[in-house]
Design a protein around this motif. Structure first.
Motif, PDB file in Angstrom:
ATOM      1  N   PRO A 125     117.291  -5.431  42.186  1.00 43.58           N
ATOM      2  CA  PRO A 125     118.613  -5.110  42.733  1.00 43.58           C
ATOM      3  C   PRO A 125     119.185  -6.231  43.603  1.00 43.58           C
ATOM      4  O   PRO A 125     118.496  -7.202  43.916  1.00 43.58           O
ATOM      5  N   ASP A 126     120.433  -6.067  44.014  1.00 42.09           N
ATOM      6  CA  ASP A 126     121.094  -7.012  44.917  1.00 42.09           C
ATOM      7  C   ASP A 126     120.384  -7.035  46.268  1.00 42.09           C
ATOM      8  O   ASP A 126     119.850  -6.015  46.730  1.00 42.09           O
ATOM      9  N   ASN A 127     120.419  -8.191  46.932  1.00 40.58           N
ATOM     10  CA  ASN A 127     120.061  -8.345  48.339  1.00 40.58           C
ATOM     11  C   ASN A 127     118.638  -7.918  48.700  1.00 40.58           C
ATOM     12  O   ASN A 127     118.427  -7.245  49.710  1.00 40.58           O
ATOM     13  N   VAL A 128     117.678  -8.342  47.884  1.00 41.38           N
ATOM     14  CA  VAL A 128     116.276  -8.032  48.186  1.00 41.38           C
ATOM     15  C   VAL A 128     115.399  -9.260  47.977  1.00 41.38           C
ATOM     16  O   VAL A 128     115.802 -10.233  47.341  1.00 41.38           O
TER      17      VAL A 128
ATOM     18  N   LYS B 100     111.281  -6.286  50.294  1.00 43.84           N
ATOM     19  CA  LYS B 100     112.095  -6.249  51.508  1.00 43.84           C
ATOM     20  C   LYS B 100     113.564  -6.280  51.142  1.00 43.84           C
ATOM     21  O   LYS B 100     113.960  -6.982  50.214  1.00 43.84           O
ATOM     22  N   GLU B 101     114.381  -5.544  51.900  1.00 39.37           N
ATOM     23  CA  GLU B 101     115.831  -5.648  51.759  1.00 39.37           C
ATOM     24  C   GLU B 101     116.323  -6.764  52.684  1.00 39.37           C
ATOM     25  O   GLU B 101     115.787  -6.948  53.774  1.00 39.37           O
ATOM     26  N   LEU B 102     117.343  -7.494  52.219  1.00 35.99           N
ATOM     27  CA  LEU B 102     117.836  -8.624  53.007  1.00 35.99           C
ATOM     28  C   LEU B 102     118.943  -8.265  53.977  1.00 35.99           C
ATOM     29  O   LEU B 102     119.076  -8.875  55.012  1.00 35.99           O
ATOM     30  N   TYR B 103     119.790  -7.291  53.649  1.00 40.27           N
ATOM     31  CA  TYR B 103     120.940  -6.972  54.534  1.00 40.27           C
ATOM     32  C   TYR B 103     120.967  -5.506  54.841  1.00 40.27           C
ATOM     33  O   TYR B 103     120.711  -4.671  54.071  1.00 40.27           O
TER      34      TYR B 103
ATOM     35  N   VAL C 192     110.067  -5.091  44.548  1.00 38.11           N
ATOM     36  CA  VAL C 192     110.868  -5.279  45.760  1.00 38.11           C
ATOM     37  C   VAL C 192     109.967  -5.095  46.978  1.00 38.11           C
ATOM     38  O   VAL C 192     109.259  -4.091  47.095  1.00 38.11           O
TER      39      VAL C 192
ATOM     40  N   SER D 145     119.593 -12.024  45.689  1.00 31.87           N
ATOM     41  CA  SER D 145     118.172 -11.676  45.707  1.00 31.87           C
ATOM     42  C   SER D 145     117.291 -12.896  45.509  1.00 31.87           C
ATOM     43  O   SER D 145     117.698 -13.888  44.910  1.00 31.87           O
TER      44      SER D 145
ATOM     45  N   SER E  76     121.487 -15.810  43.457  1.00 32.47           N
ATOM     46  CA  SER E  76     120.090 -15.377  43.344  1.00 32.47           C
ATOM     47  C   SER E  76     119.200 -16.609  43.275  1.00 32.47           C
ATOM     48  O   SER E  76     119.646 -17.700  42.937  1.00 32.47           O
TER      49      SER E  76
END
Length: 134
Positions: free
Chosen positions: A117-120, A131-134, A129, A104, A86
């Motif tokens: 959360p994970d991956n944002v 944008k989501e990354l994956y 949040v 994140s 992160s």
């Protein structure tokens, strides 16, 4: 994939209670800090680990950040957990009881009041949040 070159000569920093590390960041209540492998904490950052701060492997914290497991303004307490890889942008503040998810990114100058959360990508005051990354 991690940027391995920047960490080739990484060594866990020596942390003395309430004294600047050689990288000019400070920890109060250092017994409550769990510092992962190949972490990068920017100059002039402050960590209060009275109620626990876990910083997992490959975490990056920008300069001038504040991470609090206790707030003297509202007496809130709680462990802060920054999961693997992160990233927290410069001049951001993380308040007690917050978890920053794996991979994140929290944008600069953000105020983190609740879990990310994970991956944002999250940013703002308060951080949300975006944008989501994956």
């Amino acid at each position: 994939m991690q940027d391995e070159d920047r960490f080739n000569d990484w060594k866990k920093p020596e942390i003395v209670e309430a004294q600047p590390t050689k990288y000019n960041w400070i920890v109060q209540n250092k017994a409550g800090l769990e510092l992962g492998y190949k972490t990068d904490i920017g100059a002039f950052s402050y960590i209060n680990a009275k109620y626990g701060v876990i910083i997992e492997d490959y975490v990056q914290v920008g300069s001038h950040c504040s991470i609090y497991s206790v707030s003297t303004i509202d007496n809130k307490t709680g462990r802060v957990h920054m999961k693997e890889n992160s990233k927290i942008g410069s001049h951001s503040t993380v308040l007690p009881g917050v978890t920053i998810g794996k991979n994140s990114i929290v944008g600069a100058h953000s105020l983190v009041l609740s879990d990310i959360p994970d991956n944002v990508i999250a940013y703002g005051v308060p951080a949300k949040v975006m944008k989501e990354l994956y």
